[in-house]
Design an enzyme around this catalytic site. Structure first.
Site, PDB file in Angstrom:
ATOM      1  N   ASP A   1       0.817  -1.226   0.000  1.00  0.00           N
ATOM      2  CA  ASP A   1       0.000   0.000   0.000  1.00  0.00           C
ATOM      3  C   ASP A   1       0.843   1.265   0.000  1.00  0.00           C
ATOM      4  O   ASP A   1       0.493   2.255  -0.646  1.00  0.00           O
ATOM      5  CB  ASP A   1      -0.924   0.020   1.224  1.00  0.00           C
ATOM      6  CG  ASP A   1      -2.196  -0.787   0.990  1.00  0.00           C
ATOM      7  OD1 ASP A   1      -2.222  -1.583   0.022  1.00  0.00           O
ATOM      8  OD2 ASP A   1      -3.150  -0.632   1.774  1.00  0.00           O
TER       9      ASP A   1
ATOM     10  N   ASP B   1     -11.078  -2.402  11.168  1.00  0.00           N
ATOM     11  CA  ASP B   1     -10.059  -3.319  10.659  1.00  0.00           C
ATOM     12  C   ASP B   1      -9.680  -4.372  11.705  1.00  0.00           C
ATOM     13  O   ASP B   1      -9.000  -5.356  11.392  1.00  0.00           O
ATOM     14  CB  ASP B   1      -8.802  -2.555  10.217  1.00  0.00           C
ATOM     15  CG  ASP B   1      -9.062  -1.682   8.995  1.00  0.00           C
ATOM     16  OD1 ASP B   1     -10.168  -1.744   8.437  1.00  0.00           O
ATOM     17  OD2 ASP B   1      -8.148  -0.940   8.597  1.00  0.00           O
TER      18      ASP B   1
ATOM     19  N   ASN C   1      -4.785  -2.292  -4.555  1.00  0.00           N
ATOM     20  CA  ASN C   1      -6.018  -2.303  -3.757  1.00  0.00           C
ATOM     21  C   ASN C   1      -5.836  -1.440  -2.518  1.00  0.00           C
ATOM     22  O   ASN C   1      -6.347  -1.748  -1.450  1.00  0.00           O
ATOM     23  CB  ASN C   1      -6.376  -3.746  -3.380  1.00  0.00           C
ATOM     24  CG  ASN C   1      -7.812  -3.860  -2.863  1.00  0.00           C
ATOM     25  OD1 ASN C   1      -8.578  -2.899  -2.908  1.00  0.00           O
ATOM     26  ND2 ASN C   1      -8.164  -5.029  -2.362  1.00  0.00           N
TER      27      ASN C   1
ATOM     28  N   GLU D   1     -11.351  -4.678   1.273  1.00  0.00           N
ATOM     29  CA  GLU D   1     -10.585  -5.419   0.266  1.00  0.00           C
ATOM     30  C   GLU D   1     -11.412  -6.545  -0.338  1.00  0.00           C
ATOM     31  O   GLU D   1     -11.213  -6.957  -1.469  1.00  0.00           O
ATOM     32  CB  GLU D   1      -9.294  -5.972   0.871  1.00  0.00           C
ATOM     33  CG  GLU D   1      -8.204  -4.939   1.033  1.00  0.00           C
ATOM     34  CD  GLU D   1      -8.363  -4.087   2.271  1.00  0.00           C
ATOM     35  OE1 GLU D   1      -9.512  -3.814   2.703  1.00  0.00           O
ATOM     36  OE2 GLU D   1      -7.338  -3.658   2.821  1.00  0.00           O
TER      37      GLU D   1
ATOM     38  N   HIS E   1      -5.588  -9.314   3.016  1.00  0.00           N
ATOM     39  CA  HIS E   1      -4.572  -9.479   4.065  1.00  0.00           C
ATOM     40  C   HIS E   1      -5.177  -9.744   5.434  1.00  0.00           C
ATOM     41  O   HIS E   1      -4.670 -10.556   6.197  1.00  0.00           O
ATOM     42  CB  HIS E   1      -3.675  -8.231   4.090  1.00  0.00           C
ATOM     43  CG  HIS E   1      -4.421  -6.936   4.278  1.00  0.00           C
ATOM     44  ND1 HIS E   1      -3.938  -5.898   5.015  1.00  0.00           N
ATOM     45  CD2 HIS E   1      -5.639  -6.515   3.838  1.00  0.00           C
ATOM     46  CE1 HIS E   1      -4.797  -4.899   4.999  1.00  0.00           C
ATOM     47  NE2 HIS E   1      -5.837  -5.246   4.288  1.00  0.00           N
ATOM     48  N   ARG E   2      -6.274  -9.051   5.764  1.00  0.00           N
ATOM     49  CA  ARG E   2      -6.804  -9.219   7.133  1.00  0.00           C
ATOM     50  C   ARG E   2      -7.507 -10.570   7.318  1.00  0.00           C
ATOM     51  O   ARG E   2      -7.550 -11.101   8.426  1.00  0.00           O
ATOM     52  CB  ARG E   2      -7.754  -8.069   7.501  1.00  0.00           C
ATOM     53  CG  ARG E   2      -7.072  -6.732   7.434  1.00  0.00           C
ATOM     54  CD  ARG E   2      -7.546  -5.702   8.420  1.00  0.00           C
ATOM     55  NE  ARG E   2      -6.835  -4.464   8.114  1.00  0.00           N
ATOM     56  CZ  ARG E   2      -5.587  -4.196   8.476  1.00  0.00           C
ATOM     57  NH1 ARG E   2      -4.902  -5.052   9.214  1.00  0.00           N
ATOM     58  NH2 ARG E   2      -5.000  -3.066   8.124  1.00  0.00           N
TER      59      ARG E   2
ATOM     60  N   LYS F   1       0.151  -6.508   1.706  1.00  0.00           N
ATOM     61  CA  LYS F   1      -0.539  -5.209   1.590  1.00  0.00           C
ATOM     62  C   LYS F   1      -0.153  -4.271   2.733  1.00  0.00           C
ATOM     63  O   LYS F   1       0.053  -3.080   2.509  1.00  0.00           O
ATOM     64  CB  LYS F   1      -2.053  -5.442   1.574  1.00  0.00           C
ATOM     65  CG  LYS F   1      -2.860  -4.176   1.288  1.00  0.00           C
ATOM     66  CD  LYS F   1      -4.341  -4.492   1.176  1.00  0.00           C
ATOM     67  CE  LYS F   1      -5.132  -3.306   0.634  1.00  0.00           C
ATOM     68  NZ  LYS F   1      -5.331  -2.227   1.584  1.00  0.00           N
TER      69      LYS F   1
END
Ligand SMILES: O=C(O)C1=C[C@@H](OP(=O)(O)O)[C@@H](O)[C@H](O)C1
Ligand SMILES: C=C(OP(=O)(O)O)C(=O)O
Length: 423
Positions: free
Chosen positions: A52, A300, A94, A328, A377-378, A403
């Site tokens: 990012d 998040d 993204n 995302e 990613h999360r 990311k």
């Protein structure tokens, strides 16, 4: 190319040791942009180097800003006080922050800028921000309501009053605020940014924006809870220290309570200014998480909390998470699919709420499950937590963690976690 999958071997012991989260994504991408808009050289330390922030840095380079990376956590940014028209569309992967923040900032360019992203970003809404720019007389269009966005600027941002509907993303507000100081030099014309609806995602992100703007010389007055007045000051170069990433910290806090270990993050939970640090108080209550968690102010951290909830003593309903569907990936769906892949019935979607049916007896079982991360990613990082307690948890596309936390798998390994079946 990233790896296709990785299976986590439950360590079978408490995870203990020192493990630092990387620099904050949100603060790094704000600081990079503001330093790039300033005239002079800024030194950003403690920064995140990840997909990012690379997209943001490369976009700035494409617009004439010099961005050096003397070491792993430092950016040295030299701007001329003005972004130049790039020769090609800006590709921002993204990265929501880079995409939304630049969409407003490039209205200060004298020329046409196309802001684009990957196939995921092209499904993430940006319409409300484009409508707001247009209402200021800026020539901007996004025919699908998502990137690509074409902005034809005339060399400075517009002044006046702009209303923004931030129900889908607080990043629209941050984007307008950060562009506010870029009206024509010497013009005595502030920009007033007002929320159109009462709803906004995590307000703490707007506070991060205001703090970063002030550090780079901007003057913003909060008129009321939903209105800000930004003076036409431009930005001044500054040296800026970036704190560690609070969302990244949630995985380490959760790994600690799940395994009963002691992980030293090198930073106290109370030292963060980012909204997700609020999740610490909840994580610390495990295995007695509350029956209802309002995720709206720590969005998040919801994937972390949802996976943790599976091991809680009692079920947890997550509310206030509708906008997780436009991150995302659709995170409400991805969490529900992943939890149900581990054990059918572990999660239910009710409207936009997610209900996680707790089952402490999951710990110690082997329940082979492939977790579709949807390149998010999360989702990868949170389901790794399940893999610390359950045998057979396989994370698909594990390198999507790049990311925001490229060293994630190495950091867990440094605490003693092992992986098998890596292809
Ligand atoms: O401003 C920011 O840095 C962010 C705001 C939040 O997004 P939304 O405002 O789209 O909810 C958050 O999810 C994202 O990771 C970072
Ligand atoms: C939502 C996220 O990112 P972004 O909106 O910055 O792409 C995230 O990092 O969880």
């Amino acid at each position: 190319m990233g790896r296709a999958k990785l299976t986590i071997l439950p360590p079978g012991k408490p995870l203990s040791g020192r493990a630092m989260p990387p620099g904050s994504k949100s603060i790094t991408n704000r600081a990079l942009l503001l330093a790039g808009l300033a005239s002079g050289t800024s030194r950003l330390t403690g920064a995140l180097r990840s997909d990012d922030t690379r997209y943001m840095a490369d976009a700035l380079r494409a617009m004439g800003v010099s961005v050096d990376e003397p070491d792993e956590t430092t950016f040295v940014v030299t701007g001329s006080g003005k972004l130049l028209p790039p020769s090609a569309p800006l590709f921002l992967g993204n990265a929501g922050t880079a995409t939304r923040f630049l969409t407003a900032a490039v209205a200060s360019v004298d020329g046409t800028v196309v802001v684009d992203g990957d196939e995921h970003m092209r499904k993430r809404p940006i319409g409300p921000l484009v409508v707001a720019l247009k209402s200021l007389g800026i020539d901007a269009e996004a025919p699908t309501g998502c990137p690509p966005v074409t902005v034809r600027g005339n060399g400075h941002f517009a002044s006046g009053r702009v209303e923004i509907d931030a129900g889908l993303s607080s990043q629209y507000v941050s984007a307008l605020l950060m562009a506010g100081p870029l009206v024509s030099q010497g013009a005595n014309a502030p920009l007033t940014v007002a929320l159109a609806g009462a709803e906004i995602g995590a307000r703490g992100y707007v506070d991060l924006t205001l703090a970063a703007m002030q550090a780079f010389g901007a003057k913003v007055e909060q008129i009321d809870a939903a209105t800000w007045k930004v003076e036409p000051t431009g930005y001044s170069a500054a040296d800026f220290v970036i704190e560690p990433d609070a969302s990244a910290a949630t995985y380490l806090w959760a790994a600690e309570v799940l395994t009963g270990g002691a992980i030293d993050l090198g930073v106290a939970a109370t030292a963060f200014t980012q909204p997700d640090a609020k999740a610490y108080e909840l994580i610390a209550q495990f295995p007695h998480l509350p029956a209802e968690i309002d995720g709206s102010q720590m969005q998040d951290a919801v994937p972390t909390l949802a996976v943790l909830a599976a091991f809680n003593e009692t079920p947890v309903r997550f509310t206030g998470i509708a906008n997780l569907r436009v991150k995302e990936c659709d995170r409400v769906r991805a969490l529900s699919l992943g939890l149900n892949a581990i054990r059918e019935g572990l999660a239910t979607e009710e409207g936009d709420d997610l209900i996680v049916a707790s089952d402490p007896s999951l710990a110690g079982q082997t329940l082979p499950a492939e977790i579709n991360t949807f390149a998010d990613h999360r989702i990868a990082m949170s389901f790794a937590l399940a893999g610390l307690m359950i045998g057979g948890v396989t994370i698909l596309d594990p390198d999507c963690v790049a990311k925001t936390f490229p060293s994630y798998w190495d950091v867990l390994a440094s605490l003693g976690v092992e992986y098998t079946d890596i292809v």
